[in-house]
Design a protein around this motif. Structure first.
Motif, PDB file in Angstrom:
ATOM      1  N   MET A 104       1.967  11.346  28.572  1.00  0.00           N
ATOM      2  CA  MET A 104       1.440  11.610  27.237  1.00  0.00           C
ATOM      3  C   MET A 104      -0.033  11.179  27.195  1.00  0.00           C
ATOM      4  O   MET A 104      -0.364  10.058  27.554  1.00  0.00           O
ATOM      5  CB  MET A 104       2.261  10.837  26.200  1.00  0.00           C
ATOM      6  CG  MET A 104       1.910  11.172  24.767  1.00  0.00           C
ATOM      7  SD  MET A 104       2.948  10.266  23.606  1.00  0.00           S
ATOM      8  CE  MET A 104       4.562  10.901  24.018  1.00  0.00           C
ATOM      9  N   ARG A 105      -0.903  12.090  26.728  1.00  0.00           N
ATOM     10  CA  ARG A 105      -2.338  11.819  26.786  1.00  0.00           C
ATOM     11  C   ARG A 105      -2.893  11.469  25.401  1.00  0.00           C
ATOM     12  O   ARG A 105      -2.639  12.180  24.418  1.00  0.00           O
ATOM     13  CB  ARG A 105      -3.081  13.028  27.349  1.00  0.00           C
ATOM     14  CG  ARG A 105      -4.570  12.774  27.573  1.00  0.00           C
ATOM     15  CD  ARG A 105      -5.229  13.965  28.248  1.00  0.00           C
ATOM     16  NE  ARG A 105      -4.697  14.195  29.577  1.00  0.00           N
ATOM     17  CZ  ARG A 105      -5.088  13.508  30.648  1.00  0.00           C
ATOM     18  NH1 ARG A 105      -5.993  12.555  30.531  1.00  0.00           N
ATOM     19  NH2 ARG A 105      -4.554  13.769  31.826  1.00  0.00           N
ATOM     20  N   ILE A 106      -3.628  10.367  25.354  1.00  0.00           N
ATOM     21  CA  ILE A 106      -4.324   9.932  24.140  1.00  0.00           C
ATOM     22  C   ILE A 106      -5.815  10.094  24.359  1.00  0.00           C
ATOM     23  O   ILE A 106      -6.336   9.776  25.429  1.00  0.00           O
ATOM     24  CB  ILE A 106      -3.974   8.470  23.805  1.00  0.00           C
ATOM     25  CG1 ILE A 106      -2.502   8.351  23.392  1.00  0.00           C
ATOM     26  CG2 ILE A 106      -4.873   7.929  22.703  1.00  0.00           C
ATOM     27  CD1 ILE A 106      -2.051   6.923  23.138  1.00  0.00           C
ATOM     28  N   LEU A 107      -6.511  10.575  23.346  1.00  0.00           N
ATOM     29  CA  LEU A 107      -7.964  10.706  23.399  1.00  0.00           C
ATOM     30  C   LEU A 107      -8.590   9.613  22.548  1.00  0.00           C
ATOM     31  O   LEU A 107      -8.298   9.502  21.356  1.00  0.00           O
ATOM     32  CB  LEU A 107      -8.401  12.081  22.890  1.00  0.00           C
ATOM     33  CG  LEU A 107      -9.917  12.310  22.816  1.00  0.00           C
ATOM     34  CD1 LEU A 107     -10.544  12.253  24.207  1.00  0.00           C
ATOM     35  CD2 LEU A 107     -10.231  13.638  22.131  1.00  0.00           C
ATOM     36  N   VAL A 108      -9.452   8.797  23.163  1.00  0.00           N
ATOM     37  CA  VAL A 108     -10.198   7.758  22.446  1.00  0.00           C
ATOM     38  C   VAL A 108     -11.619   8.263  22.248  1.00  0.00           C
ATOM     39  O   VAL A 108     -12.337   8.513  23.220  1.00  0.00           O
ATOM     40  CB  VAL A 108     -10.203   6.437  23.230  1.00  0.00           C
ATOM     41  CG1 VAL A 108     -11.094   5.405  22.538  1.00  0.00           C
ATOM     42  CG2 VAL A 108      -8.789   5.898  23.382  1.00  0.00           C
ATOM     43  N   VAL A 109     -12.022   8.436  20.995  1.00  0.00           N
ATOM     44  CA  VAL A 109     -13.364   8.919  20.665  1.00  0.00           C
ATOM     45  C   VAL A 109     -14.139   7.732  20.102  1.00  0.00           C
ATOM     46  O   VAL A 109     -14.005   7.370  18.927  1.00  0.00           O
ATOM     47  CB  VAL A 109     -13.316  10.080  19.652  1.00  0.00           C
ATOM     48  CG1 VAL A 109     -14.687  10.747  19.554  1.00  0.00           C
ATOM     49  CG2 VAL A 109     -12.255  11.094  20.047  1.00  0.00           C
ATOM     50  N   GLU A 110     -14.933   7.105  20.957  1.00  0.00           N
ATOM     51  CA  GLU A 110     -15.579   5.824  20.619  1.00  0.00           C
ATOM     52  C   GLU A 110     -16.875   5.706  21.417  1.00  0.00           C
ATOM     53  O   GLU A 110     -16.878   5.870  22.645  1.00  0.00           O
ATOM     54  CB  GLU A 110     -14.625   4.680  20.951  1.00  0.00           C
ATOM     55  CG  GLU A 110     -15.207   3.296  20.865  1.00  0.00           C
ATOM     56  CD  GLU A 110     -15.628   2.925  19.467  1.00  0.00           C
ATOM     57  OE1 GLU A 110     -16.856   2.846  19.245  1.00  0.00           O
ATOM     58  OE2 GLU A 110     -14.743   2.708  18.615  1.00  0.00           O
ATOM     59  N   ASP A 111     -18.002   5.425  20.719  1.00  0.00           N
ATOM     60  CA  ASP A 111     -19.277   5.306  21.428  1.00  0.00           C
ATOM     61  C   ASP A 111     -19.602   3.874  21.834  1.00  0.00           C
ATOM     62  O   ASP A 111     -20.567   3.647  22.568  1.00  0.00           O
ATOM     63  CB  ASP A 111     -20.427   5.886  20.598  1.00  0.00           C
ATOM     64  CG  ASP A 111     -20.630   5.140  19.279  1.00  0.00           C
ATOM     65  OD1 ASP A 111     -19.661   4.548  18.764  1.00  0.00           O
ATOM     66  OD2 ASP A 111     -21.762   5.165  18.769  1.00  0.00           O
ATOM     67  N   ASP A 112     -18.788   2.906  21.379  1.00  0.00           N
ATOM     68  CA  ASP A 112     -18.931   1.533  21.856  1.00  0.00           C
ATOM     69  C   ASP A 112     -18.201   1.449  23.196  1.00  0.00           C
ATOM     70  O   ASP A 112     -16.972   1.470  23.256  1.00  0.00           O
ATOM     71  CB  ASP A 112     -18.314   0.555  20.845  1.00  0.00           C
ATOM     72  CG  ASP A 112     -18.529  -0.908  21.220  1.00  0.00           C
ATOM     73  OD1 ASP A 112     -18.368  -1.247  22.406  1.00  0.00           O
ATOM     74  OD2 ASP A 112     -18.841  -1.710  20.330  1.00  0.00           O
ATOM     75  N   LEU A 113     -18.977   1.371  24.278  1.00  0.00           N
ATOM     76  CA  LEU A 113     -18.378   1.466  25.610  1.00  0.00           C
ATOM     77  C   LEU A 113     -17.444   0.304  25.922  1.00  0.00           C
ATOM     78  O   LEU A 113     -16.487   0.467  26.682  1.00  0.00           O
ATOM     79  CB  LEU A 113     -19.489   1.540  26.665  1.00  0.00           C
ATOM     80  CG  LEU A 113     -20.387   2.776  26.580  1.00  0.00           C
ATOM     81  CD1 LEU A 113     -21.389   2.781  27.724  1.00  0.00           C
ATOM     82  CD2 LEU A 113     -19.568   4.056  26.577  1.00  0.00           C
ATOM     83  N   GLU A 114     -17.691  -0.870  25.337  1.00  0.00           N
ATOM     84  CA  GLU A 114     -16.801  -2.009  25.574  1.00  0.00           C
ATOM     85  C   GLU A 114     -15.435  -1.758  24.955  1.00  0.00           C
ATOM     86  O   GLU A 114     -14.397  -1.944  25.603  1.00  0.00           O
ATOM     87  CB  GLU A 114     -17.415  -3.289  25.002  1.00  0.00           C
ATOM     88  CG  GLU A 114     -16.563  -4.521  25.273  1.00  0.00           C
ATOM     89  CD  GLU A 114     -17.205  -5.802  24.760  1.00  0.00           C
ATOM     90  OE1 GLU A 114     -16.540  -6.847  24.808  1.00  0.00           O
ATOM     91  OE2 GLU A 114     -18.364  -5.755  24.306  1.00  0.00           O
ATOM     92  N   ILE A 115     -15.409  -1.323  23.684  1.00  0.00           N
ATOM     93  CA  ILE A 115     -14.143  -1.020  23.021  1.00  0.00           C
ATOM     94  C   ILE A 115     -13.463   0.155  23.703  1.00  0.00           C
ATOM     95  O   ILE A 115     -12.249   0.153  23.929  1.00  0.00           O
ATOM     96  CB  ILE A 115     -14.370  -0.726  21.521  1.00  0.00           C
ATOM     97  CG1 ILE A 115     -14.881  -1.980  20.807  1.00  0.00           C
ATOM     98  CG2 ILE A 115     -13.080  -0.219  20.868  1.00  0.00           C
ATOM     99  CD1 ILE A 115     -15.213  -1.750  19.349  1.00  0.00           C
ATOM    100  N   GLN A 116     -14.252   1.163  24.043  1.00  0.00           N
ATOM    101  CA  GLN A 116     -13.717   2.335  24.732  1.00  0.00           C
ATOM    102  C   GLN A 116     -13.009   1.949  26.028  1.00  0.00           C
ATOM    103  O   GLN A 116     -11.886   2.379  26.305  1.00  0.00           O
ATOM    104  CB  GLN A 116     -14.858   3.309  25.034  1.00  0.00           C
ATOM    105  CG  GLN A 116     -14.444   4.570  25.740  1.00  0.00           C
ATOM    106  CD  GLN A 116     -15.637   5.328  26.289  1.00  0.00           C
ATOM    107  OE1 GLN A 116     -15.896   5.307  27.488  1.00  0.00           O
ATOM    108  NE2 GLN A 116     -16.381   6.006  25.417  1.00  0.00           N
ATOM    109  N   GLY A 117     -13.671   1.094  26.818  1.00  0.00           N
ATOM    110  CA  GLY A 117     -13.088   0.672  28.083  1.00  0.00           C
ATOM    111  C   GLY A 117     -11.837  -0.165  27.905  1.00  0.00           C
ATOM    112  O   GLY A 117     -10.865  -0.024  28.662  1.00  0.00           O
ATOM    113  N   GLN A 118     -11.846  -1.057  26.897  1.00  0.00           N
ATOM    114  CA  GLN A 118     -10.673  -1.896  26.633  1.00  0.00           C
ATOM    115  C   GLN A 118      -9.467  -1.044  26.252  1.00  0.00           C
ATOM    116  O   GLN A 118      -8.349  -1.267  26.740  1.00  0.00           O
ATOM    117  CB  GLN A 118     -10.991  -2.903  25.537  1.00  0.00           C
ATOM    118  CG  GLN A 118     -11.950  -3.998  25.954  1.00  0.00           C
ATOM    119  CD  GLN A 118     -12.315  -4.907  24.786  1.00  0.00           C
ATOM    120  OE1 GLN A 118     -11.977  -4.625  23.631  1.00  0.00           O
ATOM    121  NE2 GLN A 118     -13.010  -5.995  25.074  1.00  0.00           N
ATOM    122  N   LEU A 119      -9.689  -0.063  25.373  1.00  0.00           N
ATOM    123  CA  LEU A 119      -8.579   0.787  24.937  1.00  0.00           C
ATOM    124  C   LEU A 119      -8.064   1.647  26.082  1.00  0.00           C
ATOM    125  O   LEU A 119      -6.853   1.816  26.241  1.00  0.00           O
ATOM    126  CB  LEU A 119      -9.023   1.669  23.767  1.00  0.00           C
ATOM    127  CG  LEU A 119      -9.286   0.952  22.443  1.00  0.00           C
ATOM    128  CD1 LEU A 119      -9.753   1.939  21.388  1.00  0.00           C
ATOM    129  CD2 LEU A 119      -8.028   0.236  21.958  1.00  0.00           C
TER     130      LEU A 119
END
Length: 225
Positions: free
Chosen positions: A1-16
């Motif tokens: 199952m694929r989730i798309l994270v749309v986030e420009d904060d690279l730290e939060i993006q990487g954590q998620l």
């Protein structure tokens, strides 16, 4: 199952991406709304986590455009904006839920799981097809009440099949569920996984839950209870 994270904060993006990946989800990331639109148009996305403050096309505009184009995937807003007005505006734009930063990852996962269950018309975390039972919260699989040990890939394939019974699923769709978009793989990998899965959930060959449809892919049959 694929989730798309749309986030420009690279730290939060990487954590998620890392933490959701550890839970068995395939996670794609986009840094702005334009990139997100491309992913959603090209790939099968089960759910999107969308920040509001995005470059090029902000989160609110992204959600409105998706809904106007009849994309009905669940959307969880993730934003630093506070106050009830922002929440109401986000939900009115077409989002399904709203989570303010900073947030606890456990709460985010609970909201993601609830949205996925709701979108598939389920309120329970367990899937039952004939003697096969899959518990999505614990990722345990039982056949005739006996636990079956599956690898992460085998579990992901079975979960997809059981969430989409009777649906014809191509090898490429299964590859998309298992691997990152930039990761190269061969379709015979899917054949190996399917073969192992058949042996584990149907060792006697009596159930035959996974049908092979020549030139089209696979279909998970509905089984008698």
């Amino acid at each position: 199952m694929r989730i798309l994270v749309v986030e420009d904060d690279l730290e939060i993006q990487g954590q998620l991406q890392r933490k959701l990946g550890q839970l068995g989800y395939q996670v794609s990331v986009a840094e702005d709304g334009v990139e997100a639109l491309f992913y959603i148009s090209e790939y099968e996305i089960a759910l999107a986590i969308v920040d509001l403050g995005l470059p090029r096309l902000d989160g609110m505009q992204l959600i409105q455009q998706l809904r106007s184009n009849n994309h009905d995937l669940p959307i969880l807003i993730l934003t630093a904006r506070t106050g009830w007005k922002s929440k109401v505006q986000g939900l009115n734009s077409g989002a399904d839920d709203y989570l303010e930063k900073p947030f606890q990852f456990e709460e985010l996962v609970a909201r993601v799981n609830a949205l996925l269950r709701r979108s598939s018309g389920r309120t329970q975390t367990k899937l039952h097809i004939g003697p096969i039972c899959l518990d999505m919260s614990s990722q345990l699989v039982c056949v005739n009440d006996k636990e079956v040990n599956l690898t992460a890939f085998e579990y992901t394939v079975l979960e997809y099949f059981m969430m989409n019974p009777q649906k014809v699923t191509s090898k490429f769709t299964l590859i998309d569920q298992l691997y990152d978009m930039n990761e190269e793989t061969e379709s015979n990998v899917i054949e190996v996984i399917i073969a192992r899965l058949r042996k584990k959930i149907d060792p006697s060959g009596e159930l035959r839950p996974i049908e092979t449809l020549r030139g089209r892919g696979y279909r998970f049959r509905k089984l008698a209870g």
